[in-house]
Design a protein around this motif. Sequence first.
Motif, mmCIF file in Angstrom:
data_model
loop_
_atom_site.group_PDB
_atom_site.id
_atom_site.type_symbol
_atom_site.label_atom_id
_atom_site.label_comp_id
_atom_site.label_asym_id
_atom_site.label_seq_id
_atom_site.Cartn_x
_atom_site.Cartn_y
_atom_site.Cartn_z
ATOM 1 N N HIS A 59 0.866 -1.183 0.000
ATOM 2 C CA HIS A 59 0.000 0.000 0.000
ATOM 3 C C HIS A 59 0.896 1.224 0.000
ATOM 4 C CE1 HIS A 59 -3.143 -2.652 1.770
ATOM 5 N NE2 HIS A 59 -3.914 -1.865 1.073
ATOM 6 N N SER A 60 0.584 2.184 -0.852
ATOM 7 C CA SER A 60 1.352 3.428 -0.817
ATOM 8 C C SER A 60 0.511 4.544 -1.420
ATOM 9 C CB SER A 60 2.646 3.251 -1.615
ATOM 10 O OG SER A 60 3.350 4.456 -1.644
ATOM 11 N N ALA A 61 0.350 5.621 -0.664
ATOM 12 C CA ALA A 61 -0.332 6.831 -1.136
ATOM 13 C C ALA A 61 -1.663 6.524 -1.828
ATOM 14 C CB ALA A 61 0.595 7.607 -2.073
ATOM 15 N N GLY A 62 -2.486 5.748 -1.161
ATOM 16 C CA GLY A 62 -3.830 5.467 -1.700
ATOM 17 C C GLY A 62 -3.851 4.447 -2.824
ATOM 18 N N GLU A 63 -2.683 3.851 -3.102
ATOM 19 C CA GLU A 63 -2.642 2.849 -4.169
ATOM 20 C C GLU A 63 -2.239 1.490 -3.583
ATOM 21 O OE1 GLU A 63 -1.841 4.905 -8.332
ATOM 22 O OE2 GLU A 63 -0.028 4.668 -7.148
ATOM 23 N N LEU A 64 -2.706 0.455 -4.242
ATOM 24 C CA LEU A 64 -2.360 -0.911 -3.859
ATOM 25 C C LEU A 64 -1.620 -1.556 -5.025
ATOM 26 C CD1 LEU A 64 -2.743 -3.513 -2.106
ATOM 27 C CD2 LEU A 64 -4.909 -3.862 -3.320
ATOM 28 N N ILE A 157 -7.123 2.599 -4.385
ATOM 29 C CA ILE A 157 -8.034 2.005 -3.403
ATOM 30 C C ILE A 157 -9.255 2.918 -3.297
ATOM 31 C CG2 ILE A 157 -8.296 1.238 -1.016
ATOM 32 C CD1 ILE A 157 -5.193 0.977 -0.977
ATOM 33 N N PRO A 158 -10.446 2.382 -3.550
ATOM 34 C CA PRO A 158 -11.632 3.249 -3.559
ATOM 35 C C PRO A 158 -12.146 3.563 -2.152
ATOM 36 C CG PRO A 158 -12.270 0.992 -3.982
ATOM 37 C CD PRO A 158 -10.771 0.979 -3.855
ATOM 38 N N GLU A 159 -12.797 4.720 -2.042
ATOM 39 C CA GLU A 159 -13.518 5.002 -0.792
ATOM 40 C C GLU A 159 -14.815 4.188 -0.793
ATOM 41 O OE1 GLU A 159 -13.910 9.201 -1.335
ATOM 42 O OE2 GLU A 159 -11.729 9.465 -1.147
ATOM 43 N N ALA A 181 -18.657 1.628 -10.778
ATOM 44 C CA ALA A 181 -18.163 2.985 -10.513
ATOM 45 C C ALA A 181 -17.599 3.036 -9.108
ATOM 46 C CB ALA A 181 -19.282 4.014 -10.689
ATOM 47 N N ALA A 182 -16.573 3.839 -8.937
ATOM 48 C CA ALA A 182 -15.890 3.940 -7.652
ATOM 49 C C ALA A 182 -15.620 5.402 -7.340
ATOM 50 C CB ALA A 182 -14.576 3.160 -7.707
ATOM 51 N N LEU A 183 -15.604 5.704 -6.026
ATOM 52 C CA LEU A 183 -15.300 7.059 -5.572
ATOM 53 C C LEU A 183 -13.918 7.068 -4.936
ATOM 54 C CD1 LEU A 183 -18.670 8.012 -3.793
ATOM 55 C CD2 LEU A 183 -17.909 8.627 -6.117
ATOM 56 N N GLY A 184 -13.185 8.156 -5.172
ATOM 57 C CA GLY A 184 -11.870 8.300 -4.582
ATOM 58 C C GLY A 184 -10.888 8.748 -5.648
ATOM 59 N N PRO A 185 -9.720 9.275 -5.211
ATOM 60 C CA PRO A 185 -8.717 9.740 -6.177
ATOM 61 C C PRO A 185 -8.343 8.638 -7.178
ATOM 62 C CG PRO A 185 -8.108 10.347 -3.941
ATOM 63 C CD PRO A 185 -9.312 9.461 -3.823
ATOM 64 N N GLY A 186 -8.339 8.988 -8.456
ATOM 65 C CA GLY A 186 -7.945 8.032 -9.506
ATOM 66 C C GLY A 186 -9.037 7.054 -9.890
ATOM 67 N N CYS A 187 -10.152 7.082 -9.172
ATOM 68 C CA CYS A 187 -11.230 6.131 -9.456
ATOM 69 C C CYS A 187 -12.227 6.747 -10.434
ATOM 70 C CB CYS A 187 -11.960 5.745 -8.166
ATOM 71 S SG CYS A 187 -10.879 4.918 -6.978
ATOM 72 N N GLY A 188 -13.017 5.907 -11.073
ATOM 73 C CA GLY A 188 -14.004 6.378 -12.043
ATOM 74 C C GLY A 188 -14.992 5.282 -12.337
ATOM 75 N N ALA A 189 -15.430 5.236 -13.587
ATOM 76 C CA ALA A 189 -16.429 4.242 -13.970
ATOM 77 C C ALA A 189 -15.903 3.407 -15.128
ATOM 78 C CB ALA A 189 -17.735 4.926 -14.362
ATOM 79 N N THR A 248 -25.957 1.497 0.041
ATOM 80 C CA THR A 248 -25.660 0.076 -0.142
ATOM 81 C C THR A 248 -24.268 -0.219 -0.703
ATOM 82 O OG1 THR A 248 -26.750 0.159 -2.264
ATOM 83 C CG2 THR A 248 -28.031 -0.660 -0.395
ATOM 84 N N GLY A 249 -23.442 0.796 -0.978
ATOM 85 C CA GLY A 249 -22.065 0.541 -1.429
ATOM 86 C C GLY A 249 -21.229 0.179 -0.226
ATOM 87 N N ARG A 250 -19.905 0.181 -0.429
ATOM 88 C CA ARG A 250 -19.041 -0.174 0.695
ATOM 89 C C ARG A 250 -19.014 0.954 1.700
ATOM 90 N NH1 ARG A 250 -13.712 -0.153 2.518
ATOM 91 N NH2 ARG A 250 -13.075 1.455 1.075
#
Length: 250
Positions: A59-64, A157-159, A181-189, A248-250
């Motif tokens: 894990h590093s800076a929000g990435e896996l 890594i998504p929120e 679709a995912a929320l968080g930096p670098g995430c999208g659909a 109902t998401g994570r």
Amino acid sequence: MTVDLYPSSWADAASAVREDGTVVVAGGTGIQPWLNTATARPTALVHLSRVAQAWDTEHSAGELTIGAMVAVDHPVLTPCFGGEGIGWFATPAVRRRATAVGNVVSRLGPRELATPLVALGARLHSHGHAGSWQSLEEVLREGLPPGRLATRLRLHIPERIVYHRMSARRRLSRVELGVCAALGPGCGAAIVIGSGAAAVRVDTSDSAAANFVAAIRAQAAAMSDDARRIATVTALAARVHRDLHGRTGR
Ligand SMILES: Cc1cc2nc3c(=O)[nH]c(=O)nc-3n(C[C@H](O)[C@H](O)[C@H](O)COP(=O)(O)OP(=O)(O)OC[C@H]3O[C@@H](n4cnc5c(N)ncnc54)[C@H](O)[C@@H]3O)c2cc1C
């Protein structure tokens, strides 16, 4: 006769797979059924299981980052599949062995992890490739060239992440249509239309429901001229948006 090779470094594995007729084996869940029916035998099976770095997770800076032997059911991947988990993929026994990297580079299976991973902005690192990192979308579109070794996958890594899909049957059936679709930096659909088709990232930077659904619909229309499929993907997009921004998401 096929020989089994167990290299202990990426360099040795890469030099083994440069030889004609060799086949890489990660978890083997795609390879084993293929070997049972293949007419031509590989000269060598190059197993990655003894390459220590292939099991690494970081894990590093929000990435896996996960190595090529990290299985689909590894706990580090849990946040990537949302509240429903990964129970929709194969069977528990297959999930314990099947690798995420093997899934997305395989030409033997439907690559069903690709849609959530494209939504998470995944990139694939392959040994010896100039530039080394490629977007997963590009790999899905063009395929990994023969003799190329995928070493690791990196994703955001998504929120929160939601993936809705349609299959012919509820269990153990291939995904025909999917929207993630995912929320968080670098995430999208991302969407997929057709079993085994390449997942495609969709620009949904405007998070308003109507604009999100319109963007998914436009991408679906660019990928298919089947009105029923486009309508189904559009309906999935509305559900994904509701669940992503609801409870109902994570
Ligand atoms: C009962 C069953 C159910 C299944 N259900 C599903 C499902 O629901 N969804 C789905 O998408 N798939 C499914 N599969 C297919 C398969 O399990 C998955 O695609 C799995 O993720 C493949 O990973 P693996 O590590 O087992 O790959 P392997 O079988 O080891 O390899 C698959 C292919 O990818 C290549 N490869 C693997 N790793 C690398 C690497 N690092 N570099 C270069 N090439 C590589 C191999 O050479 C091979 O061609 C199922 C298979 C079975 C047997």
